[in-house]
Design a protein around this motif. Structure first.
Motif, PDB file in Angstrom:
ATOM      1  N   LEU A  49      46.557  44.066   0.074  1.00  0.00           N
ATOM      2  CA  LEU A  49      45.426  43.958   0.999  1.00  0.00           C
ATOM      3  C   LEU A  49      45.454  42.629   1.743  1.00  0.00           C
ATOM      4  N   GLY A  50      45.861  41.563   1.054  1.00  0.00           N
ATOM      5  CA  GLY A  50      45.986  40.267   1.721  1.00  0.00           C
ATOM      6  C   GLY A  50      47.012  40.311   2.844  1.00  0.00           C
ATOM      7  N   ALA A  51      48.108  41.032   2.614  1.00  0.00           N
ATOM      8  CA  ALA A  51      49.121  41.194   3.663  1.00  0.00           C
ATOM      9  C   ALA A  51      48.539  41.920   4.869  1.00  0.00           C
ATOM     10  N   ALA A  52      47.701  42.929   4.615  1.00  0.00           N
ATOM     11  CA  ALA A  52      47.090  43.689   5.714  1.00  0.00           C
ATOM     12  C   ALA A  52      46.194  42.795   6.564  1.00  0.00           C
ATOM     13  N   GLY A  94      47.157  41.948  10.373  1.00  0.00           N
ATOM     14  CA  GLY A  94      46.216  42.343  11.411  1.00  0.00           C
ATOM     15  C   GLY A  94      45.816  41.183  12.292  1.00  0.00           C
ATOM     16  N   THR A  95      45.653  40.011  11.681  1.00  0.00           N
ATOM     17  CA  THR A  95      45.290  38.814  12.440  1.00  0.00           C
ATOM     18  C   THR A  95      46.442  38.349  13.328  1.00  0.00           C
ATOM     19  N   ASP A 134      51.681  35.138   9.898  1.00  0.00           N
ATOM     20  CA  ASP A 134      52.610  36.239   9.625  1.00  0.00           C
ATOM     21  C   ASP A 134      53.454  35.946   8.395  1.00  0.00           C
ATOM     22  N   SER A 135      53.808  34.676   8.188  1.00  0.00           N
ATOM     23  CA  SER A 135      54.563  34.307   6.989  1.00  0.00           C
ATOM     24  C   SER A 135      53.742  34.556   5.729  1.00  0.00           C
ATOM     25  N   ALA A 136      52.449  34.218   5.804  1.00  0.00           N
ATOM     26  CA  ALA A 136      51.568  34.487   4.668  1.00  0.00           C
ATOM     27  C   ALA A 136      51.515  35.981   4.368  1.00  0.00           C
ATOM     28  N   ALA A 137      51.508  36.786   5.418  1.00  0.00           N
ATOM     29  CA  ALA A 137      51.497  38.238   5.229  1.00  0.00           C
ATOM     30  C   ALA A 137      52.790  38.711   4.565  1.00  0.00           C
ATOM     31  N   ASN A 138      53.921  38.234   5.068  1.00  0.00           N
ATOM     32  CA  ASN A 138      55.209  38.646   4.494  1.00  0.00           C
ATOM     33  C   ASN A 138      55.325  38.246   3.029  1.00  0.00           C
ATOM     34  N   LEU A 139      54.911  37.019   2.719  1.00  0.00           N
ATOM     35  CA  LEU A 139      54.997  36.558   1.333  1.00  0.00           C
ATOM     36  C   LEU A 139      54.043  37.336   0.441  1.00  0.00           C
ATOM     37  N   ASN A 186      54.342  49.093  -7.219  1.00  0.00           N
ATOM     38  CA  ASN A 186      55.121  50.114  -6.532  1.00  0.00           C
ATOM     39  C   ASN A 186      55.214  49.775  -5.043  1.00  0.00           C
ATOM     40  N   VAL A 187      56.444  49.821  -4.488  1.00  0.00           N
ATOM     41  CA  VAL A 187      56.636  49.447  -3.093  1.00  0.00           C
ATOM     42  C   VAL A 187      55.943  50.422  -2.151  1.00  0.00           C
ATOM     43  N   ALA A 188      55.844  51.711  -2.538  1.00  0.00           N
ATOM     44  CA  ALA A 188      55.169  52.693  -1.685  1.00  0.00           C
ATOM     45  C   ALA A 188      53.687  52.369  -1.557  1.00  0.00           C
ATOM     46  N   VAL A 189      53.058  52.035  -2.671  1.00  0.00           N
ATOM     47  CA  VAL A 189      51.632  51.683  -2.649  1.00  0.00           C
ATOM     48  C   VAL A 189      51.416  50.402  -1.841  1.00  0.00           C
ATOM     49  N   ALA A 190      52.245  49.383  -2.083  1.00  0.00           N
ATOM     50  CA  ALA A 190      52.115  48.123  -1.361  1.00  0.00           C
ATOM     51  C   ALA A 190      52.298  48.326   0.139  1.00  0.00           C
ATOM     52  N   SER A 191      53.219  49.213   0.522  1.00  0.00           N
ATOM     53  CA  SER A 191      53.477  49.463   1.937  1.00  0.00           C
ATOM     54  C   SER A 191      52.266  50.069   2.627  1.00  0.00           C
ATOM     55  N   VAL A 192      51.617  51.020   1.966  1.00  0.00           N
ATOM     56  CA  VAL A 192      50.436  51.644   2.569  1.00  0.00           C
ATOM     57  C   VAL A 192      49.289  50.649   2.670  1.00  0.00           C
ATOM     58  N   LEU A 193      49.086  49.854   1.623  1.00  0.00           N
ATOM     59  CA  LEU A 193      48.025  48.845   1.676  1.00  0.00           C
ATOM     60  C   LEU A 193      48.302  47.834   2.788  1.00  0.00           C
ATOM     61  N   GLY A 194      49.543  47.385   2.902  1.00  0.00           N
ATOM     62  CA  GLY A 194      49.886  46.453   3.967  1.00  0.00           C
ATOM     63  C   GLY A 194      49.702  47.054   5.352  1.00  0.00           C
ATOM     64  N   SER A 195      49.858  48.374   5.447  1.00  0.00           N
ATOM     65  CA  SER A 195      49.729  49.053   6.733  1.00  0.00           C
ATOM     66  C   SER A 195      48.284  49.291   7.141  1.00  0.00           C
ATOM     67  N   LEU A 196      47.344  48.790   6.371  1.00  0.00           N
ATOM     68  CA  LEU A 196      45.934  48.838   6.778  1.00  0.00           C
ATOM     69  C   LEU A 196      45.607  47.762   7.809  1.00  0.00           C
ATOM     70  N   TYR A 197      46.635  47.063   8.306  1.00  0.00           N
ATOM     71  CA  TYR A 197      46.384  45.959   9.238  1.00  0.00           C
ATOM     72  C   TYR A 197      45.618  46.361  10.506  1.00  0.00           C
ATOM     73  N   PRO A 198      45.698  47.626  11.002  1.00  0.00           N
ATOM     74  CA  PRO A 198      44.883  47.946  12.187  1.00  0.00           C
ATOM     75  C   PRO A 198      43.384  47.776  11.956  1.00  0.00           C
ATOM     76  N   VAL A 199      42.935  47.895  10.697  1.00  0.00           N
ATOM     77  CA  VAL A 199      41.505  47.691  10.421  1.00  0.00           C
ATOM     78  C   VAL A 199      41.121  46.257  10.748  1.00  0.00           C
ATOM     79  N   GLN A 200      41.938  45.297  10.320  1.00  0.00           N
ATOM     80  CA  GLN A 200      41.680  43.886  10.627  1.00  0.00           C
ATOM     81  C   GLN A 200      41.799  43.621  12.129  1.00  0.00           C
TER      82      GLN A 200
END
Length: 280
Positions: A8-11, A15-16, A218-223, A233-247
């Motif tokens: 979620l932090g990555a998202a 997004g920012t 963006d570096s903070a997001a990647n890290l 799980n990488v699949a779960v992390a990927s979907v959570l990270g892809s919530l960036y349009p909400v931000q």
């Protein structure tokens, strides 16, 4: 739970940075924005590596560099699409890159549980609804294929980045080195491509510092994403990270004065419901 918080932090950070990057790209060449962001990230991450001296494997460097090529390709497509004023098309398509790690996880037998899969479906549905404009999107003008192509290109680049950075981030030390390698690869790719097409321009000292902030966020997001994959799980992390349009939507509302719509509110509710199921 730690993996979910990092995802979620990555998202939030993505997004920012995407919101800021899109605004800068409307006034500067996309290669200039991308390269300044990557160089600032390399400087910050390089200092972090020198201070912490993490114990990392060679695979973290190799997979990280490859991930950097993928994310730079996707990021340039996203910034270019956002600069066209077609965020309602580009944003939901780019976020669908999360589908790639989900499919890969299912095919390799590392699929999340039923509740998490249901949450992934809800979150992806919410991402699409959040990004739709109030009047819908009717492709009636002649240039509609460009934002679609840019959105799909961004999705492919981000999806591959999710897979590759997950492969590189076996430990926290690997995660930091992998992200530094990724930003280095992205900077090299962007500099070469920008020089080839003549798309590089000195932004000026003032704008250069503001562009550096995009790279830092963006570096903070990647890290944060890399740490999420090293813990879950990488699949779960990927979907959570892809919530960036909400931000991005939240910033568009409160910074750019964009209005919320019923579809977008429904999408936000679906996305949050998906996060709850994934957390369960």
């Amino acid at each position: 739970m730690t993996s979910i918080l990092f995802g979620l932090g990555a998202a939030v950070a993505w997004g920012t940075s995407d919101f800021l990057g899109g605004r800068f790209t409307s006034r500067l060449p996309v290669f200039t924005v991308g390269l300044a962001s990557h160089l600032a990230a390399v400087l910050l991450l390089g200092m972090a590596v020198l201070v912490s001296r993490p114990d990392a494997s060679a695979d973290a460097v190799r997979w990280g560099l490859t991930a950097g090529l993928a994310t730079s390709f996707g990021g340039l497509a996203l910034y270019r699409g956002l600069s066209l004023g077609e965020s309602a098309v580009v944003a939901p398509l780019s976020a669908c890159g999360a589908v790639i790690p989900v499919v890969a996880a299912i095919l390799t037998g590392d699929a999340p549980g039923p509740a998490a899969l249901a949450g992934i479906a809800l979150a992806l549905s919410g991402i699409i609804l959040v990004s739709l404009p109030s009047e819908g999107r009717l492709f009636t003008h002649g240039r509609h294929l460009l934002p679609v192509a840019l959105g799909l290109t961004a999705a492919l680049g981000f999806g591959l980045f999710f897979l590759l950075i997950g492969r590189a981030s076996a430990t926290d030390g690997d995660a930091l080195v992998a992200v530094l390698s990724a930003r280095t690869g992205a900077a090299l790719f962007t500099a070469a491509a920008g020089a080839l097409v003549g798309g590089l321009r000195w932004p000026g000292a003032g704008r250069g510092l503001r562009l550096a902030s995009v790279g830092a966020i963006d570096s903070a997001a990647n890290l944060s994403f890399a740490l999420a994959t090293s813990r879950g799980n990488v699949a779960v992390a990927s979907v959570l990270g892809s919530l960036y349009p909400v931000q991005t939507l939240i910033l568009a509302r409160f910074v750019a004065g964009e209005r919320f719509t019923h579809l977008r509110l429904a999408g936000a509710v679906l996305a949050l419901a998906g996060v709850a199921l994934i957390s369960a």
